[in-house]
Enzyme design. Structure first.
Site, PDB file in Angstrom:
ATOM      1  CG  HIS A 173      -0.461  -0.195   2.483  1.00 54.50           C
ATOM      2  ND1 HIS A 173      -0.460  -1.403   3.120  1.00 54.50           N
ATOM      3  CD2 HIS A 173       0.139   0.661   3.308  1.00 54.50           C
ATOM      4  CE1 HIS A 173       0.103  -1.267   4.297  1.00 54.50           C
ATOM      5  NE2 HIS A 173       0.484  -0.040   4.435  1.00 54.50           N
ATOM      6  NE  ARG A 227      -4.345  -2.263  -5.521  1.00 50.87           N
ATOM      7  CZ  ARG A 227      -3.716  -2.125  -6.700  1.00 50.87           C
ATOM      8  NH1 ARG A 227      -3.749  -0.988  -7.334  1.00 50.87           N
ATOM      9  NH2 ARG A 227      -3.066  -3.148  -7.232  1.00 50.87           N
ATOM     10  CD  GLU A 250      -6.322 -11.014  -5.251  1.00 51.57           C
ATOM     11  OE1 GLU A 250      -5.487 -10.126  -5.408  1.00 51.57           O
ATOM     12  OE2 GLU A 250      -7.147 -11.031  -4.317  1.00 51.57           O
ATOM     13  CG  ASN A 259      -0.084  -7.016  -8.426  1.00 50.67           C
ATOM     14  OD1 ASN A 259       0.425  -7.160  -9.528  1.00 50.67           O
ATOM     15  ND2 ASN A 259      -0.709  -5.905  -8.060  1.00 50.67           N
ATOM     16  CG  ASP A 260      -2.205 -10.767  -3.625  1.00 50.02           C
ATOM     17  OD1 ASP A 260      -1.199 -10.862  -2.896  1.00 50.02           O
ATOM     18  OD2 ASP A 260      -3.040  -9.859  -3.516  1.00 50.02           O
ATOM     19  CB  CYS A 308      -7.183  -5.511 -11.987  1.00 44.27           C
ATOM     20  SG  CYS A 308      -7.447  -6.716 -10.689  1.00 44.27           S
TER      21      CYS A 308
HETATM   22  C1  PEP Z   1      -3.415  -8.118  -7.313  1.00 40.92           C
HETATM   23  O1  PEP Z   1      -3.160  -8.861  -6.355  1.00 40.92           O
HETATM   24  O2  PEP Z   1      -3.000  -8.320  -8.459  1.00 40.92           O
HETATM   25  C2  PEP Z   1      -4.241  -6.915  -7.118  1.00 40.92           C
HETATM   26  C3  PEP Z   1      -4.640  -6.192  -8.135  1.00 40.92           C
HETATM   27  O3  PEP Z   1      -4.531  -6.588  -5.841  1.00 40.92           O
HETATM   28  P1  PEP Z   1      -3.519  -5.842  -4.844  1.00 40.92           P
HETATM   29  O4  PEP Z   1      -2.300  -5.459  -5.644  1.00 40.92           O
HETATM   30  O5  PEP Z   1      -4.258  -4.668  -4.326  1.00 40.92           O
HETATM   31  O6  PEP Z   1      -3.268  -6.885  -3.829  1.00 40.92           O
HETATM   32 MG    MG Z   2      -4.306  -8.668  -4.548  1.00 44.30          MG
END
Ligand code: PEP
Ligand code: MG
Length: 758
Positions: free
Chosen positions: A373, A478, A613, A636-637, A684
């Site tokens: 974050h 988010r 994810e 990302n996750d 995303c």
């Molecule tokens: C992700 O995990 O790809 C995602 C978009 O969520 P965040 O980056 O907020 O965990």
């Molecule tokens: Mg995520």
């Protein structure tokens, strides 16, 4: 017994004249420490000499410590009390050395028995020459007068060392540092870290470090004297500045910056703070010193608190001290902020980032690993951030000039003119590449197939670039940021106001809300959860929402209400099973029923989706696709959990690979599952803006990208560069590789890593 300052100054003057007639350098330093020790009635006196190239202090003469330590004891800049004094260019006086946080114990030099410690930097202008240190067995032995005297001596020693060199006495160069001619610029050096938020920043380093918390900040002699009335005026001026800052920030960052500076004002008005400083001034303490004393007391109390919310106030109180001092010295308002400074910190809170950004900081270097974050906030605010290891961060001296290319994770210390020239050119190229006016409102492949580009929104301030870069919607909002920076859970009403702004400003374009994704590395300071050994595998995201149904319902109601008359969707993060999704969906339906019964308007057509994810979700992608209205790939996750690589851990960042064959196949499986059920599918995570991956993603059938919108021109150009057939052929090849190295070789051979010309 009274110390004889006058005699001491005379003796040193004599030493200096001896230097001029060519006395042996070693003898000179030894005579100096003996003389200072005698006259200051100190048990120990030592001289350290600073080497610019190694950025290290070496003990060169001592009276009182073990003789064998000479030439052996070395301190990095900032290391130990002496290293801190030289780094910060100011004396440090510790009544009980071993209790000072900067204290460093050297076994074998017999230092333990000396309690009091006073270190004064030896400087020529702002150039570091070394340090003069005195120690005494008796605690609290050195007085403010001793500090003044030792400073005067240190100033003369600097001349002496320089004279020694000028007179050609520095034959043993290895022992005496080369005292650079005034014009010589210290060599540029480069630190490599990891990019957390792109952009370039130029400024002087400012370390936010706890090691300075308990050392006494000594007043600048020019700052005195000031009357209690002067201080009162400084308080008034400071209050006005903060009030203005609060209002400006409140306007620009309405969703997250509500009353962000309120703690400043509360502390300022507190009798224990301003009242105590005024009292000290009245009883004769110089004003600047009174401020630093009270600020340091507060810093100590706050930083040792068990409550995170109180620890967060350390930066506020320091900032306040800085403002009060500068206002007292009648400096320009701009000097009270962080313009021209790059902050180096071990840890930063999101609220710190917002505050420092409001105060015009140029960039951040962090050494604790970057929480996602924090990186996201910096990206949204357009502030460069680089993550480096602790050692490297500690090697950057306070006040050092630096330039960072945060996109590449490179930091130049003492940058040369060539660096600035090179970046000037690159900056122009970057601007051309990210030119919003070049973006077309529709994105088509070379053969004319439609691909949509949506924006990821973290703060409401991201909406402006989203419109500028012609985002076709918001593919990921988010929602956690208003939660992260507040001191308590925002109410349904507060949330509604924020979400409504988002919907209104998108003017009918689709908006996808993501429900609260906290936990992992996104913690709320006011929600005391048990300390988890593996927070990324713990009470995160949808798990938190399902466990805290009240909080979940408030958010869902606010989403549903904000969506009235709009084109909105809701998606759930970290779904591991169809059961998770069904439970969340049932709660949405309850909320809808509640709103209906209360006669409150809401979006009855709200679609419900799953963020893909987790590897578990990939396995049941088909079942999820059947149940949900849409799927969105949170790469990302997904990468983190598929590869078991912590996305915030510097040490394993080389293993966090978007192009790992397992990731490519998982993404493909999700897309196939969604399309086979006729469901909407988007991506995303950052993978969607990875230029090497765009043809692959289009090739497997993805037609909706939600990205940090700044990348829109690049992604659009890439999509336009391929026909669907070409993209399919690339995807087919990439899915066929079993090794990372094969994928990499293919990317290089097909030049997928090279930006397409506009
Ligand atoms: C992700 O995990 O790809 C995602 C978009 O969520 P965040 O980056 O907020 O965990
Ligand atoms: Mg995520």
């Amino acid at each position: 017994m009274k110390k004889r300052n006058i005699d001491l100054v005379c003796d040193i003057a004599e030493l200096i004249s001896l230097a001029e007639v060519g006395k042996n350098r070693k003898e000179l330093l030894q005579s100096a420490v003996a003389s200072v020790a005698k006259h200051m009635r100190a048990d120990v006196c030592s001289i350290y000499i600073y080497g610019e190239d190694e950025r290290e202090l070496t003990l060169r003469a001592t009276q009182g410590l073990a003789k064998e330590a000479v030439g052996e004891v070395k301190l990095k800049l900032g290391e130990g009390i002496t290293g801190s004094a030289v780094r910060d260019l100011r004396p440090v006086c510790a009544g009980q050395a071993s209790q000072n946080t900067s204290y460093k114990h050297f076994p074998g030099i017999e230092e333990e028995k000396y309690k009091a410690f006073l270190a004064v930097p030896i400087l020529r202008g702002l150039r570091r020459i070394g340090a003069l240190v005195v120690q005494a067995k008796e605690a609290d032995y050195f007085t403010p007068n001793d500090i003044k005297v030792l400073r005067a001596i240190a100033a003369q020693l600097a001349t002496m060392i320089e004279n020694v060199q000028l007179l050609g006495e520095a034959r043993e160069k290895a022992e005496i540092p080369e005292v650079a001619p005034v014009k010589k610029v210290a060599k540029e050096s480069i630190i490599r870290g990891r990019s957390a938020s792109p952009g370039t920043a130029r400024g002087r380093a400012l370390t936010l470090g706890s090691e300075q918390h308990d050392s006494c900040l000594l007043p600048d002699p020019a700052a005195e004297p000031h009357s209690p009335q002067d201080f009162e005026k400084a308080v008034e001026k400071t209050a006005k500045q903060i009030d203005k800052l609060q209002r400006q920030t409140g306007e620009e960052l309405a969703d997250v910056a509500v009353l962000i500076f309120s703690a400043h004002l509360l502390i300022l008005e507190d009798e224990q703070f301003a009242g105590r400083i005024a009292g000290l001034i009245q009883s004769g303490t110089p004003a600047v010193k009174a401020i630093s004393l009270v600020v340091n007391e507060h810093v100590e109390v706050f930083s040792s608190s068990k409550m995170p919310l109180i620890r967060e106030k350390v930066l506020d109180v320091k900032d306040l001290g800085n403002r009060l001092t500068r206002n007292l010295l009648d400096q320009k308002a701009s000097e009270c902020d962080y313009r021209g400074q790059v902050i180096i910190a071990h840890e930063l809170l999101p609220s710190d980032i917002l505050k420092l950004a409001a105060e015009n900081v140029e960039g951040f270097i962090v050494s604790s690993g970057v929480t996602s974050h924090n990186a996201i906030i910096c990206r949204s605010l357009g502030i460069p951030m680089v993550a480096v290891s602790r050692d490297l961060a500690d090697g950057i001296a306070n006040g050092e000039e630096l330039f960072m290319d945060a996109g590449q994770g490179i930091i130049y210390l003492r940058p040369s003119d060539e660096v600035y020239e090179k970046y000037h050119e690159l900056d122009d190229a970057w601007k051309a590449l990210h030119n919003a006016s070049a973006v077309k409102s529709k994105t088509l492949t070379k053969c004319g197939a439609r691909v949509q580009i949506h924006a990821n929104i973290n703060l409401l301030s991201d909406l402006k670039p989203a419109r500028k870069f012609k985002a076709e919607g918001v593919g990921l909002y988010r929602s956690e940021f208003p939660f992260i920076v507040r001191n308590d859970f925002p109410t349904e009403e507060e949330q509604f106001v924020i979400y409504k702004k988002l919907v209104d400003q998108m003017k009918g374009k689709p908006v996808t809300f993501r429900t609260l994704d906290i936990g992992g590395d996104k913690m709320l300071s006011y929600y005391s959860n048990v300390n988890e050994a593996n927070p990324f595998l713990g009470m995160r995201a949808i798990r938190f929402s399902l466990q805290n149904k009240d909080i979940f319902c408030q958010q869902l109601r606010a989403f549903l209400r904000a969506g009235a008359g709009g084109n909105t969707r809701i998606m759930f993060p970290l779904i591991a099973s169809v059961d998770d999704f069904e439970e969340a969906r049932a709660i949405v339906h309850e909320c809808m029923a509640g709103l209906e019964a209360e006669g409150i308007p809401f979006n009855h057509e709200t679609q419900l989706g799953v963020m893909m994810e987790l590897p578990a979700a990939v396995e049941v992608a088909d079942d999820l696709a059947q149940e949900a209205d849409f799927l969105s790939i949170g790469s990302n996750d997904l990468i983190q959990y598929m590869l078991a690589v912590d996305r915030t851990n510097e040490q394993v960042s080389n293993l966090y690979l978007a192009h790992h064959p397992a990731v490519l196949r998982a993404v493909n499986r999700i897309v196939v599952a969604a399309l086979s059920h006729g469901k909407d599918i988007s991506i995303c995570g950052d993978l969607s803006a990875d230029l090497r991956m765009v043809p692959f993603l289009v090739g497997i059938g993805l037609k909706k990208f939600s990205i940090d919108i700044i990348h829109a021109p690049t992604i659009q150009r890439l999509v336009q560069a391929y026909t669907l057939e070409e993209a399919k052929e690339i995807a087919g090849k990439m899915l066929g590789f079993g090794r990372i190295s094969e994928v990499e070789a293919f990317i290089r051979a097909r030049k997928l890593d090279v930006p397409q010309p506009g």
